[in-house]
Write an enzyme that holds these catalytic residues in place. Structure first.
Site, PDB file in Angstrom:
ATOM      1  N   ASP A  47       0.763  -1.242   0.027  1.00 24.22           N
ATOM      2  CA  ASP A  47       0.032  -0.013   0.047  1.00 24.22           C
ATOM      3  C   ASP A  47       0.723   1.244   0.158  1.00 24.22           C
ATOM      4  O   ASP A  47       0.105   2.276   0.021  1.00 24.22           O
ATOM      5  CB  ASP A  47      -0.790  -0.008   1.362  1.00 24.22           C
ATOM      6  CG  ASP A  47      -0.143   0.138   2.426  1.00 24.22           C
ATOM      7  OD1 ASP A  47       1.063   0.119   2.601  1.00 24.22           O
ATOM      8  OD2 ASP A  47      -0.835   0.414   3.496  1.00 24.22           O
ATOM      9  N   ARG A 258      -4.451   5.616   5.540  1.00 24.45           N
ATOM     10  CA  ARG A 258      -4.695   5.214   4.051  1.00 24.45           C
ATOM     11  C   ARG A 258      -5.896   6.289   3.585  1.00 24.45           C
ATOM     12  O   ARG A 258      -6.092   7.155   4.128  1.00 24.45           O
ATOM     13  CB  ARG A 258      -5.136   3.917   4.032  1.00 24.45           C
ATOM     14  CG  ARG A 258      -3.991   2.767   4.318  1.00 24.45           C
ATOM     15  CD  ARG A 258      -3.384   2.392   3.322  1.00 24.45           C
ATOM     16  NE  ARG A 258      -4.347   1.891   2.320  1.00 24.45           N
ATOM     17  CZ  ARG A 258      -4.790   0.475   2.340  1.00 24.45           C
ATOM     18  NH1 ARG A 258      -4.011  -0.358   3.182  1.00 24.45           N
ATOM     19  NH2 ARG A 258      -5.715   0.111   1.521  1.00 24.45           N
ATOM     20  N   TYR A 266       0.283  -2.268  11.731  1.00 24.13           N
ATOM     21  CA  TYR A 266       1.293  -3.260  11.929  1.00 24.13           C
ATOM     22  C   TYR A 266       1.368  -3.541  13.374  1.00 24.13           C
ATOM     23  O   TYR A 266       1.807  -2.440  14.076  1.00 24.13           O
ATOM     24  CB  TYR A 266       2.336  -2.876  11.126  1.00 24.13           C
ATOM     25  CG  TYR A 266       2.529  -2.928   9.747  1.00 24.13           C
ATOM     26  CD1 TYR A 266       2.759  -4.152   8.880  1.00 24.13           C
ATOM     27  CD2 TYR A 266       2.450  -1.808   8.943  1.00 24.13           C
ATOM     28  CE1 TYR A 266       2.631  -4.195   7.613  1.00 24.13           C
ATOM     29  CE2 TYR A 266       2.211  -1.620   7.556  1.00 24.13           C
ATOM     30  CZ  TYR A 266       2.555  -2.958   6.584  1.00 24.13           C
ATOM     31  OH  TYR A 266       2.249  -2.884   5.308  1.00 24.13           O
ATOM     32  N   PRO A 344       7.585  -5.733   5.383  1.00 23.24           N
ATOM     33  CA  PRO A 344       6.837  -4.364   4.734  1.00 23.24           C
ATOM     34  C   PRO A 344       6.796  -3.035   5.221  1.00 23.24           C
ATOM     35  O   PRO A 344       6.462  -1.996   5.056  1.00 23.24           O
ATOM     36  CB  PRO A 344       5.334  -4.958   4.609  1.00 23.24           C
ATOM     37  CG  PRO A 344       5.294  -6.038   5.914  1.00 23.24           C
ATOM     38  CD  PRO A 344       6.546  -6.462   5.863  1.00 23.24           C
TER      39      PRO A 344
END
Length: 626
Positions: A47, A258, A266, A344
């Site tokens: 993302d 986002r 996370y 990530p």
């Protein structure tokens, strides 16, 4: 069984695959792209888009859509344990991007499906669609040396299975993990044999292409287990819309804002997990509810509630591995997660994947067109494997610091705030993609670096605003370096109104009109004179005095290609290109920019008439007369 021929077959339509598909299709290459999934990713997955990748999107004309759809992250906040032991508090807030030359001083966050849609829409305008659901059954590379050496041969044989119907069987609780391949359930199929000149395996961490050809991975899994949820939380946490790193006594957490009100969390899984029969951490008891509960504990004393179920979630063990080879005989290549996997949280996965394809695509186009020797294909592994190894080394340091407990009176040997923040900021050039540098090779020659010390050979062309002479319109120079497979040769000509420099410029122009010029030598017969090379001039003349006719016709291919280094009419930008690049206005310089936007060679204006550009391109380009 049916059969077909194609120049490039791409296996996998994730970010690396669709980036390559779009680049090759827009270059007019005969390309196919297949994917075993019946539809593109609809939620979750990667993302984050870094500043250099936004520049790459801009070079393909896709940045505006990306900026409109995505969320921007400008600040990075750090939270650490309070001295009174009652949860966490903010320790600092800094710019998210610490790369001074970045054109875009922020990251974009948007789910992977939206990124893929940008490329799918662009591919469609070039007549390319992803063929679904199709999966490879076998792949075989010829051992015939003559066949491998011929640009007209199809030495790779791939058997494809066309699935009549296919669904993805998710892992328990809906979690898709990066070390367990979701099962594909298919019914009905027919086979096709494809003969390809080149194959790109962009088929993920469990790559069929990599495994079938016996390419091994270096590296290992760590002991760090993390859960991820995409959700819309209700909270009084003040930095919920900033990228935030939290070190708490209850485990670590990273917040990624986002698009819309959505947030990605996370969360470190602090509890010990059992090991299954295969030696893997057993995550079957980890649920999204447990991940969200751990996030609540990490963010105390702030409130955090989840009124709705998460849109997507996963649980993974950090794996840090790099393929020992990125190609087989320069006929089959792997890109993205197929050749490197890592945590990530550094925001590199999708960026690394797409930039693999960006690096490779123009090289394939050059070889397929007969413009360049197949030797340039070796530079793909040389350049991108080193980058991947550097990424893994950084990721190991980041994962260890992030997964470690913060320093407290009870844990004096823990991770300090200065240590963690210092790592992220010191590596800003690397993580943003801005500071990536490709080493000396067939196509990267740093011999005359001193003529333009501010444009580091092997790095991307630094952004600067210059003024188009004919109409004084300001341009960002990167917008002139589009990803159209052409080389951009930028002539910094100094002030051609001065008699001495005018003589130099005219000599270069006369040379470029001759049959000995590099443009004549390496542009195939019958193609437009600017088919392979775009020539740009940047003078140092004041915009009020400059005329595009100052440039000799041999160097001035069109009025729109003549620029000068002066401040724009609105006085907002411009006038600093020569000083930023370290180029002497009295003598100028010539800078070669690769089709992917990286500086590859520099020489003096006088070197052009001496044939220095011809010598550089002679090492890997094919002469038109050949």
């Amino acid at each position: 069984m049916t059969s077909s021929h194609v120049d490039v077959l791409i296996i996998g339509a994730g970010p690396a695959g669709v980036m390559a598909g779009n680049a090759l299709a827009s270059a007019g290459v005969n390309v196919r792209i297949i994917d075993k999934r019946p539809a593109k990713v609809m939620a979750g997955q990667a993302d984050g888009i870094q500043p250099r990748t936004i520049e790459v999107f801009q070079s393909y004309g896709l940045a505006q859509s990306l900026l409109e759809r995505g969320n921007q992250m400008h600040s990075l906040a750090f939270y650490n344990p309070r001295k009174d032991g009652k949860g966490v508090e903010r320790t600092s807030r800094v710019p998210d991007i610490s790369a001074p030359s970045a054109r875009y001083r922020f990251e974009i966050t948007i789910h992977q499906g939206e990124i893929e849609s940008l490329f799918l829409d662009s591919m469609r305008t070039h007549g390319l669609e992803v063929e679904r659901p199709i999966m490879p059954e076998s792949i075989e590379v010829s051992n015939n040396e003559k066949e491998l050496a011929s640009k007209d041969s199809y030495p790779v044989k791939v058997v494809l299975k066309h699935l009549a119907d296919a669904t993805i069987d998710p892992t328990p609780n809906g979690a898709h993990t990066n070390d367990v391949e979701p099962a594909l359930q298919a019914s009905g199929s027919e086979l096709e044999t494809v003969y390809a000149k080149y194959v790109l395996g962009a088929d993920g961490a469990h790559s069929f292409v990599r495994n079938s050809l016996g390419i091994e991975l270096d590296g290992e899994h760590t002991d760090h287990v993390w859960g991820v949820v995409d959700c819309v939380p209700v909270t009084n946490f003040p930095d919920i819309r900033n990228r935030t790193a939290i070190h708490s006594d209850n485990g670590s957490c990273m917040i990624i804002p986002r698009e819309g009100d959505k947030v990605r969390l996370y969360v470190q899984i602090a509890e010990e997990l059992q090991v299954d029969e295969q030696g893997r951490k057993d995550r079957s008891l980890i649920t999204p509810e447990k991940v969200m509960e751990m996030a609540k504990r990490s963010m105390q004393p702030f409130d955090l509630e989840f009124p709705d179920p998460p849109e997507w979630w996963t649980c993974y063990v950090i794996g840090q591995r790099v393929a020992k080879s990125f190609s087989i005989k320069e006929r089959v290549f792997i890109a993205g997660d197929a050749c490197h996997t890592h945590s990530p949280k550094a925001g590199q996965g999708m960026n690394a994947s797409m930039n693999d394809s960006h690096n490779l695509s123009w090289k394939l186009a050059h070889v397929l067109r007969g413009w360049a020797s197949a030797e340039i294909l070796k530079t793909y592994e040389f350049e991108r494997q080193k980058y991947a190894r550097d990424l893994i080394n950084f990721d190991k340091r980041l994962a260890d610091l992030f997964s470690g407990k913060a320093v407290t009176p009870e844990n004096a040997g823990g991770v300090t705030h200065q240590e963690f923040q210092g790592l992220l900021q010191s590596m800003g050039g690397f993580t943003s993609g801005i500071g990536i540098q490709y080493g000396q090779s067939l196509i990267t020659d740093p011999t005359c670096q001193s003529l333009a010390p501010g444009l580091v050979i092997g790095q991307r062309f630094i952004p600067q605003v210059i003024i188009r002479v004919a109409d004084t319109r300001p341009y960002e120079i990167q917008d002139l370096l589009v990803s159209d497979t052409k080389w951009k040769i930028v002539f910094f000509v100094g002030d051609p109104k001065e008699e001495k420099q005018r003589a130099v410029v005219n000599a270069v122009g006369e040379h470029l009109l001759s049959t000995e010029s590099f443009t004549r030598r390496f542009t195939p017969k019958g193609l437009p004179k600017d088919a392979v090379f775009t020539l740009l001039t940047v003078s140092s003349t004041s915009k009020d005095d400059a005329d595009y006719t100052d440039i000799h016709p041999g160097l001035r291919t069109h009025w729109s290609k003549a620029f000068t280094d002066d401040i724009a009419i609105d006085e907002r930008a411009g006038g600093t290109a020569y000083s930023t690049y370290g180029i002497n206005p009295a003598s100028g310089a010539v800078v070669c920019c690769r089709p992917d936007g990286y500086v590859s060679f520099v020489c003096s204006m006088q070197d052009v008439t001496r044939g220095r550009l011809q010598e550089y391109f002679d090492t890997f380009m094919i002469r038109a007369s050949a």
